[in-house]
Design a protein around this motif. Structure first.
Motif, short mmCIF file in Angstrom:
data_model
loop_
_atom_site.label_atom_id
_atom_site.label_comp_id
_atom_site.label_asym_id
_atom_site.label_seq_id
_atom_site.Cartn_x
_atom_site.Cartn_y
_atom_site.Cartn_z
N UNK A 248 15.97 -15.84 7.52
CA UNK A 248 16.35 -16.31 8.85
C UNK A 248 15.23 -16.14 9.87
N UNK A 249 14.08 -15.65 9.42
CA UNK A 249 12.92 -15.58 10.32
C UNK A 249 12.67 -14.22 10.94
N UNK A 250 13.37 -13.17 10.48
CA UNK A 250 13.14 -11.83 11.03
C UNK A 250 12.22 -11.07 10.07
N UNK A 251 11.08 -10.64 10.58
CA UNK A 251 10.09 -9.98 9.72
C UNK A 251 10.40 -8.49 9.62
N UNK A 252 11.37 -8.15 8.80
CA UNK A 252 11.77 -6.74 8.64
C UNK A 252 11.72 -6.38 7.16
N UNK A 253 10.88 -5.41 6.83
CA UNK A 253 10.73 -4.96 5.45
C UNK A 253 10.43 -3.46 5.49
N UNK A 254 11.28 -2.66 4.88
CA UNK A 254 11.11 -1.20 4.93
C UNK A 254 9.76 -0.76 4.37
N UNK A 255 9.21 -1.53 3.43
CA UNK A 255 7.93 -1.15 2.82
C UNK A 255 6.80 -1.18 3.85
N UNK A 256 6.96 -2.02 4.90
CA UNK A 256 5.95 -2.11 5.97
C UNK A 256 6.38 -1.29 7.19
N UNK A 257 7.66 -1.37 7.56
CA UNK A 257 8.13 -0.79 8.82
C UNK A 257 8.40 0.71 8.71
#
Length: 417
Positions: A248-257
């Motif tokens: 949906x276009x939300x750049x959320x990834x626990x591996x990065x954030x």
């Protein structure tokens, strides 16, 4: 003209596209879905309650059986929660091994998703292609743990054992002659790391094949473009994680954030969709397979150059080596105590989450100082996504429900727990 009226129908639980035991009660106006009511609980095994009745280390194997398509990622979440409460630091080699197997698991998960999603919508060949590559990844699981699926490989303080120096070989039989077997064993002559490296060399070409079959295929696009659109604000409100949120276009990834283990040392990108429909979620997952392949290659290179311990040396938490256990009384006592009584974790609570292939897989653990959890609560990604199925399906045709269930990548082991 016959009068068309609303009617209710059952979709599943024995439907081939129900991905396990989903019972969906659909209210239809002709062929248009007006309401979709998911009924769950047909696979309920009381995992959380069972874990509260047995020592901590006995429950690692139960985690594999939650989302039984991304086994080691589930173990990872559970083991991380225990390590948080214990204050354990895992050896760096074990962290690299964990990251490598998390990404191997991600590829295996997405391969099964792509194959079955294609099959649901009517593409037969992609299913056979995906399972061909998945077989190699199962061989990696088997080489390291002895089991093809439910590995129980992660442990508090590291992993069960180091990577093997040789791969199992195919043997000639009445059906397969020496020449055929020699060809199959060509990439199995070295260690497990050599086998994985060979896989990562071949895999991008295979992903190109999948994309050739589907990405610009007009039937595939007719079945997925504009279906199940979820805007980014709504995806956040619904609690989406993983490819569903990124589609949906939300750049959320626990591996990065919120990096854990050695993900902060890895070089990879987060694929993000634009329109939030089934097609974008497909593109995101295919791109994720390419990124996972990149991470696996980085891990293999590091592991080749850096030998070392793969588990901590604390015998209150980790059993001693078998050869020591055989001739040292103290080691035998440690071994006996660990496998009968387990270990105690200090009082407190912890939540640990990993970026599993389907989204955020979290484990919330409360300890009262005993050798088993006081409470264990699992936060599975697919459970949250299933809650949005009603909203996603409204106004679509009955045939689109199959595409929507596929795009959510639901596995019922973790939904029903």
């Amino acid at each position: 003209m016959a009068e068309i009226r609303n009617y209710t129908m059952n979709f599943g639980p024995q439907h081939p596209a129900a991905h396990g035991v989903l019972r969906l009660v659909l209210e239809l106006d002709g062929e248009v879905v007006e309401r979709a009511d998911p009924h769950i609980g047909l696979l309920h095994r009381a995992t959380e309650k069972l874990a509260e009745s047995k020592p901590y280390n006995h429950s690692i194997g139960y985690m594999d059986r939650l989302d039984y398509v991304s086994m080691m990622c589930n173990e990872h979440g559970y083991v991380l929660a225990m390590e948080k409460l214990l204050g354990v630091t895992v050896p760096i080699r074990a962290q690299y091994i964990r990251v490598m197997f998390d990404e191997i698991t991600r590829i295996a998960n997405h391969l099964l998703w792509l194959g079955t999603h294609g099959l649901d919508i009517g593409a037969m060949t992609i299913f056979l292609y995906c399972f061909r590559e998945r077989e190699d990844l199962f061989d990696c699981y088997e080489a390291v743990s002895g089991a093809r699926m439910h590995a129980t490989y992660y442990r508090v303080g590291g992993v069960y054992r180091d990577l093997p120096e040789s791969m199992p070989q195919y043997q000639p039989s009445k059906v397969h002659n020496q020449k055929e077997v020699r060809r199959w064993n060509a990439n199995r002559q070295g260690s497990l790391l050599d086998f994985i490296w060979d896989f990562t060399e071949r895999f991008p070409g295979h992903v190109d094949d999948y994309e050739t079959l589907l990405t610009d295929n007009r039937i595939w696009k007719q079945r997925t473009v504009g279906i199940g659109v979820v805007p980014p604000e709504r995806a956040l409100q619904l609690g989406f994680t993983g490819p569903m949120l990124r589609g949906s276009g939300v750049e959320w990834d626990l591996r990065k954030k919120q990096p854990y283990e050695v993900y902060d040392r890895m070089d990879f990108d987060i694929p993000v969709g634009v329109h939030g429909d089934c097609y974008d979620r497909y593109l995101v997952r295919v791109a994720e397979m390419r990124q996972a392949n990149r991470i696996v290659r980085q891990c293999v290179q590091w592991l080749r150059d850096n030998p070392g311990p793969v588990i901590i040396e604390d015998h209150k938490l980790v059993p001693p080596r078998r050869e020591r256990m055989k001739d040292d009384m103290e080691a035998l006592i440690h071994h006996f105590k660990l496998f009968t009584e387990g270990f105690c974790i200090p009082e407190g609570e912890a939540y640990a989450a990993v970026e599993a292939p389907k989204g955020e897989f979290g484990v919330y653990l409360i300890s009262d100082g005993a050798n088993k959890p006081y409470r264990l609560k699992i936060r599975p990604p697919a459970f949250v996504h299933l809650a949005a199925l009603d909203e996603m399906a409204r106004g679509h045709m009955l045939a689109d429900v199959v595409a929507l269930i596929g795009t959510q990548d639901i596995v019922f082991g973790e939904v029903d727990r």
